[in-house]
Design an enzyme around this catalytic site. Structure first.
Site, short mmCIF file in Angstrom:
data_model
loop_
_atom_site.label_atom_id
_atom_site.label_comp_id
_atom_site.label_asym_id
_atom_site.label_seq_id
_atom_site.Cartn_x
_atom_site.Cartn_y
_atom_site.Cartn_z
N ASP A 195 5.39 2.56 4.62
CA ASP A 195 3.74 2.92 4.72
C ASP A 195 2.96 3.40 3.93
OD1 ASP A 195 1.27 2.41 5.14
OD2 ASP A 195 0.61 4.15 5.33
N GLU A 205 5.98 -0.81 1.37
CA GLU A 205 4.80 -1.45 1.70
C GLU A 205 4.35 -0.60 -0.39
OE1 GLU A 205 -0.02 -0.98 2.47
OE2 GLU A 205 0.89 0.46 2.57
N HIS A 237 -2.76 -6.80 7.78
CA HIS A 237 -3.77 -6.34 8.35
C HIS A 237 -4.25 -5.66 7.53
CE1 HIS A 237 -0.70 -3.03 7.67
NE2 HIS A 237 -1.55 -2.25 7.68
N ASP A 238 -4.53 -5.44 6.27
CA ASP A 238 -5.02 -5.19 5.35
C ASP A 238 -6.18 -6.31 4.55
OD1 ASP A 238 -4.82 -2.83 6.10
OD2 ASP A 238 -2.78 -3.01 4.94
N ASP A 256 7.11 0.54 11.60
CA ASP A 256 6.18 0.83 10.72
C ASP A 256 6.66 2.69 10.76
OD1 ASP A 256 4.02 0.91 8.62
OD2 ASP A 256 3.41 -0.37 10.40
#
Ligand code: GLC
Length: 545
Positions: free
Chosen positions: A205, A275, A337-338, A103
């Site tokens: 990200d 993302e 994970h969100d 990431d």
């Protein structure tokens, strides 16, 4: 379309996302670590059969946002291990032919990052302009109406230097100023650091946030906007986010970033996946770059918000196929994970059909850890809340989808050594029945279905590189499509309802069931009178007539 040898690993492969805190703890502190991931590489490569892993952040961090607040981009937080363990992880993964993505968090650092500490020390600091500082309005209020994703103004007042700084997320995550060439160079050095350690790519990200309106103008307001949003995030959705993110200058950065990645392609083609929460396909697609010279793929999140109905899902896929620039490669995501867990959003039976969908569509699939066994959202008692977003906006709390991986039915679900005390988040109640060990022993488990799907996908070029063609004329509860190369035609039929449907496919008469999502059916079928059971998905190889 003929399968071509020119397809790259990130196009034909399947990515598995690991949230390091929750995958496997080897030290007994209740938090997962890099050594734990090394221990589970055989599971990933052999048992499951994925091709690449993406690790959420493991960098030194005060953990205000669980690692997405980075205090040092070129090290490992002692909680997770050290650089030597990271190098070992890369080497062990590569031995197994697993690619490793990490990431990259370019939009913001931690407020404890030395860059920010220096930047806020005085107005004349050499690094003042590395972050976005602005004067208050005459009445002392923040410079504009921008809001933080996590709630409240995006501006934090700094008493000592008499200015506000921008934070699109927590106030502990100040935004970097990407208009300053030194920031770009510093971040590109970070990228070089990891490429030289042999990582195969990056998940970037909030990639579209890095460039904002240079004049810091207000976002336009739209009080109606929240109504059209699947999971409204409170006030944040009362604005059009056209000034605080996604400024067109962002494309220059990603073009340069791509050149940097490409310069490391000698041994293995590197990849970048952004993302990007943009749901207008046209704008979303701009992140591939006009000449496909920016990000290799912007993540496609459309299936996270879709109603679980055949027609709605088909519409997502067809509209994506239509919007993709020539030569751009698609991808699909069903969890991360969100987001609420797949099996909680749609149901356990539905999760099986979803697994078949994800692994048979045209494009790179990303599987979120635990979705392969059907982990569900875990209710978190207030005293155990971790995610700061869950405190400001309880409906957005992300702890429920981040609970420890369920490896066994034993102590701590095999996630932490048995003698451990508290885990960082509680285990799901169902861990004794939903876990890797048990599901491996149950022939028809979701885990075994996922394994079969992965193995089948890897063996069948029509599924990895073949074309996609939706099939009309099936009942409205079903979604059917063909995946095909010159040599091979595979039909996928997914029944989104819980009742049996009779399906008649025009054209081919006979097919061979390669896989049913119930894992109890195979052999020849008549495609003019095919019965598909409730929540059943079928992969059928068409027999040339
Ligand atoms: C991304 C991450 C999320 C994080 C946020 C701020 O959306 O996926 O977990 O909180 O960025 O870095």
């Amino acid at each position: 379309m003929t399968p071509s040898t020119s397809h790259l690993w990130w196009q034909t492969g399947v990515i598995y996302q690991i949230y390091p805190r929750s995958f496997k703890d080897t030290t007994g502190n209740g938090v997962g670590d890099l050594r734990g991931i090394i221990e589970k590489l055989d599971y990933l490569s052999d048992t499951l059969g994925v091709d690449a892993i993406w690790l959420s952040p493991f960098y030194p961090s005060p953990m205000a946002d669980f690692g997405y607040d980075v205090a040092d981009y070129t090290d490992v937080d002692p909680l997770f291990g050290d650089l030597a363990t990271f190098d070992e992880l890369v080497a062990r993964a590569h031995e197994r032919n697993l690619q490793l993505l990490i990431d990259l968090v370019p939009n913001h650092t931690s407020d404890r990052h030395p860059w920010f500490i220096e930047s806020r020390s005085t107005r004349d600091s050499r690094k003042r302009d590395w972050y976005v500082w602005a004067d208050p309005q005459p009445d002392g209020s923040p410079p504009n109406n921008w809001l933080s994703v996590f709630g409240g103004s995006a501006w934090e007042w700094d008493e000592a230097t008499g200015q506000y700084y921008l934070h699109s997320f927590l106030k502990e995550q100040p935004d970097l100023n990407w208009r300053n060439p030194e920031v770009k160079e510093a971040m590109f050095d970070v990228v070089r650091f990891w490429l030289e350690r042999d990582v195969d790519g990056f998940r970037v990200d909030v990639a579209h946030y890095i460039m904002k309106d240079p004049q810091l103008r207000d976002n336009p307001l739209d009080p109606e906007r929240a109504k059209s949003i699947h999971r409204p995030m409170g006030d944040y959705d009362s604005q059009f986010h056209v000034r605080d993110s996604g400024h067109p200058d962002v494309h220059d950065v990603y073009r340069e970033f791509r050149q940097l990645l490409d310069s490391y392609n000698d041994e293995n083609p590197r990849v970048s996946i952004g993302e990007i929460h943009i749901f207008d396909w046209e704008e979303w697609a701009t992140y591939y770059g006009e000449d496909l010279d920016e990000l290799h793929m912007p993540f496609n999140f459309a299936l996270l918000n879709v109603d679980w109905r055949a027609e709605a899902v088909r519409k997502v896929v067809d509209s994506l196929e239509e919007a993709l620039p020539q030569g751009a490669w698609p991808n699909y995501v069903l969890g991360n994970h969100d987001e609420p867990r797949l099996a909680s959003r749609y149901g356990r039976e539905e999760a099986r059909v979803a697994a078949m969908l994800l692994l048979t569509l045209r494009g790179t699939p990303t599987i979120y850890y635990g979705d392969e066994i059907g982990m569900v959202d875990v209710p978190i008692p207030p005293e155990q809340l971790q995610d700061p977003w869950g405190e400001t906006l309880p409906q957005m709390g992300r702890d429920p989808c981040r609970t420890p991986m369920q490896w066994t039915g034993g102590p701590n679900a095999g996630f932490s050594p048995a003698q451990t005390g508290e885990l960082w988040l509680p285990l799901a109640d169902d861990y004794q029945s939903v876990n890797v060990e048990r599901e491996l022993g149950e022939p028809a488990s979701l885990l075994n279905l996922t394994r079969r799907l992965l193995a089948y996908r890897a063996a069948i070029p029509a599924l990895t590189v073949g074309g996609y063609e939706p099939v009309d004329g099936v009942p409205e509860t079903c979604y059917a499509y063909l995946r095909e190369t010159d040599e091979q035609r595979v039909l996928v039929i997914l029944n989104f309802s819980d009742r049996e449907e009779r399906v008649r496919i025009a054209g081919p008469e006979r097919g061979e069931i390669a896989l049913s999502s119930h894992l109890d059916r195979s052999g020849g079928v008549d495609l003019r009178a095919l019965s598909v059971r409730g929540n059943e998905g079928l992969i059928i190889e068409l027999v040339p007539s």
